[in-house]
Design a protein around this motif. Structure first.
Motif, PDB file in Angstrom:
ATOM      1  N   SER A  39      40.035  35.705  33.267  1.00 16.50           N
ATOM      2  CA  SER A  39      39.465  36.773  33.840  1.00 16.50           C
ATOM      3  C   SER A  39      37.896  36.769  33.413  1.00 16.50           C
ATOM      4  N   PHE A  40      37.041  37.384  34.312  1.00 18.31           N
ATOM      5  CA  PHE A  40      35.542  37.334  34.197  1.00 18.31           C
ATOM      6  C   PHE A  40      35.386  37.833  32.701  1.00 18.31           C
ATOM      7  N   ASN A  41      35.912  38.938  32.514  1.00 21.61           N
ATOM      8  CA  ASN A  41      35.403  39.527  31.104  1.00 21.61           C
ATOM      9  C   ASN A  41      36.040  38.570  29.775  1.00 21.61           C
ATOM     10  N   GLU A  42      37.053  37.931  30.181  1.00 20.88           N
ATOM     11  CA  GLU A  42      37.600  37.124  28.958  1.00 20.88           C
ATOM     12  C   GLU A  42      36.503  35.965  28.814  1.00 20.88           C
ATOM     13  N   ILE A  43      35.951  35.483  29.692  1.00 25.75           N
ATOM     14  CA  ILE A  43      34.712  34.465  29.467  1.00 25.75           C
ATOM     15  C   ILE A  43      33.581  35.044  29.048  1.00 25.75           C
ATOM     16  N   PHE A  44      33.083  36.062  29.627  1.00 21.07           N
ATOM     17  CA  PHE A  44      31.571  36.445  29.588  1.00 21.07           C
ATOM     18  C   PHE A  44      31.655  37.843  28.908  1.00 21.07           C
ATOM     19  N   ASN A  45      32.577  38.765  28.439  1.00 10.91           N
ATOM     20  CA  ASN A  45      32.660  40.010  27.984  1.00 10.91           C
ATOM     21  C   ASN A  45      33.747  39.853  27.170  1.00 10.91           C
TER      22      ASN A  45
END
Length: 288
Positions: free
Chosen positions: A280-286
Motif C-alpha cells: 500500500s502507499f502508506n506502508e511504504i511512505f507513511n
C-alpha cells in the motif's frame, strides 16, 4: 515534496477487452470477473504538493456525462475526486497544474464540468494549467475511428477555449525526459499516441505512475496487452524495455486502474519479469 494517492471513483470494464488475446481462464486468476464478464477498475490519481505547486496527475471520468454513458461502466464504491481532496485538506480550486497522461475520458473527464446552468462546459480546476503534449493533442482532437469514442470533445475543447491548455516540451533525446513539472516522463505510443508515464523521485525512491501502460498487476507479464491498445506489437516492445528497467532499478509501480493494489516492485525470473512484492502507499511512505 509530499505525494498523496487520490481515489476518484471505481468502475468496471469488460475483462476480455482489458486482456486482449489472453484467455479468460488465465486472466481471472488475478482479475476475477462478475457474471457480466466485468472486472473491477479504479481511477486512482496522484497529487503532488511541491512548494507553491499542487499538481494532480489524471482526474478520472468526472460527473458530467449522461446516465446512459455511466451505465456502460457500472460505477461502484463511494470515492469521488472532491471527497478525496477534502480528506487531504484540499479543494479543486487549490490545484495549480493538472497533468494528463493521455486524453481518454477515464483519465481526463474530470478536467471539465458543466457550467452553473448546464448550458455549456467550463474547466473544473479554475486556477490550474492543463498539461498534455502537442502530438497527443492533435491525435485526440482529430481522432481515428477506433479511439473516437474515448476522445470526447466536451472533455477537450473547453481546456483550449479557456486558455488554460499547455503542452509539455519534448526533445526526443533520452529514455526519460525532464518536464516543467518537476518529474521525468516516459513517452510511449502503443496504447495511444504519446501517452506520458510520469517517473517521480520521492523519499529516495522512484514512483512510476502506470496509467495505461500496465493498468493492473494482472497486466505485468509481457504478452498481457489490452485489446484497447492501438498498436499492441509496439506495446510489447515498450513493455519489454520498461519492465527490465523497472526490475533492475527497483522502481515502484503505482497503479491507476488496479482497484485492489496500489504499488508493487518487480523481479527478473526465468519466465521473464514478474511481480515481486505488493504494497500500500502508506506502508511504504507513511509507516506507523
Amino acid at each position: 515534496m509530499t505525494i498523496y494517492p487520490v481515489e476518484t471513483g471505481n468502475f468496471k470494464l469488460d475483462g476480455g477487452a482489458m486482456f486482449g488475446v489472453v484467455p479468460k481462464s488465465i486472466w481471472t486468476r488475478t482479475n476475477p470477473a462478475d457474471a457480466n464478464n466485468m472486472i473491477d477498475i479504479a481511477a486512482r490519481c496522484l497529487l503532488i504538493e511541491d512548494k507553491e505547486r499542487l499538481i494532480l496527475i489524471d482526474n478520472g471520468m468526472g460527473n458530467k456525462q449522461s446516465e446512459k454513458f455511466f451505465g456502460y461502466y457500472y460505477q461502484w464504491g463511494n470515492h469521488t475526486l472532491d471527497s478525496s481532496l477534502k480528506k487531504l485538506g484540499f479543494h479543486r480550486d487549490d490545484i495549480t497544474d493538472v497533468f494528463m497522461t493521455h486524453l481518454h475520458f477515464d483519465h481526463c473527464g474530470g478536467s471539465i464540468q458543466w457550467n452553473s446552468d448546464k448550458t455549456g462546459y467550463e474547466p473544473a480546476f479554475k486556477n490550474a494549467r492543463f498539461w498534455t503534449n502537442e502530438n497527443h493533442w492533435d491525435w485526440a482532437t482529430n481522432p481515428n475511428a477506433r479511439e473516437k469514442a474515448s476522445f470526447l470533445k466536451e472533455n477537450l475543447l473547453p481546456m483550449q477555449e479557456s486558455g488554460q491548455l499547455n503542452f509539455v516540451q519534448r526533445n526526443d533525446t533520452a529514455f526519460l525526459e525532464e518536464s516543467e513539472l518537476g518529474f521525468d516522463i516516459l513517452f510511449v505510443d502503443g496504447h495511444t499516441e504519446k501517452q506520458m508515464i510520469p517517473h517521480i523521485r520521492y523519499k529516495e525512491k522512484y514512483i512510476v505512475f502506470m496509467a495505461d501502460l500496465i493498468p493492473t498487476v494482472g497486466h505485468i507479464p509481457l504478452p498481457y496487452v489490452m485489446g484497447y491498445d492501438t498498436r499492441p506489437l509496439l506495446t510489447l516492445n515498450e513493455k519489454a524495455d520498461f519492465l527490465n528497467t523497472v526490475a533492475e532499478n527497483k522502481y515502484l509501480l503505482f497503479f491507476e486502474h488496479d482497484a485492489h493494489n496500489e504499488l508493487c516492485t518487480l523481479k527478473k525470473t526465468e519466465k521473464g519479469v514478474r511481480l515481486d512484492k505488493l504494497f500500500s502507499f502508506n506502508e511504504i511512505f507513511n509507516p506507523q
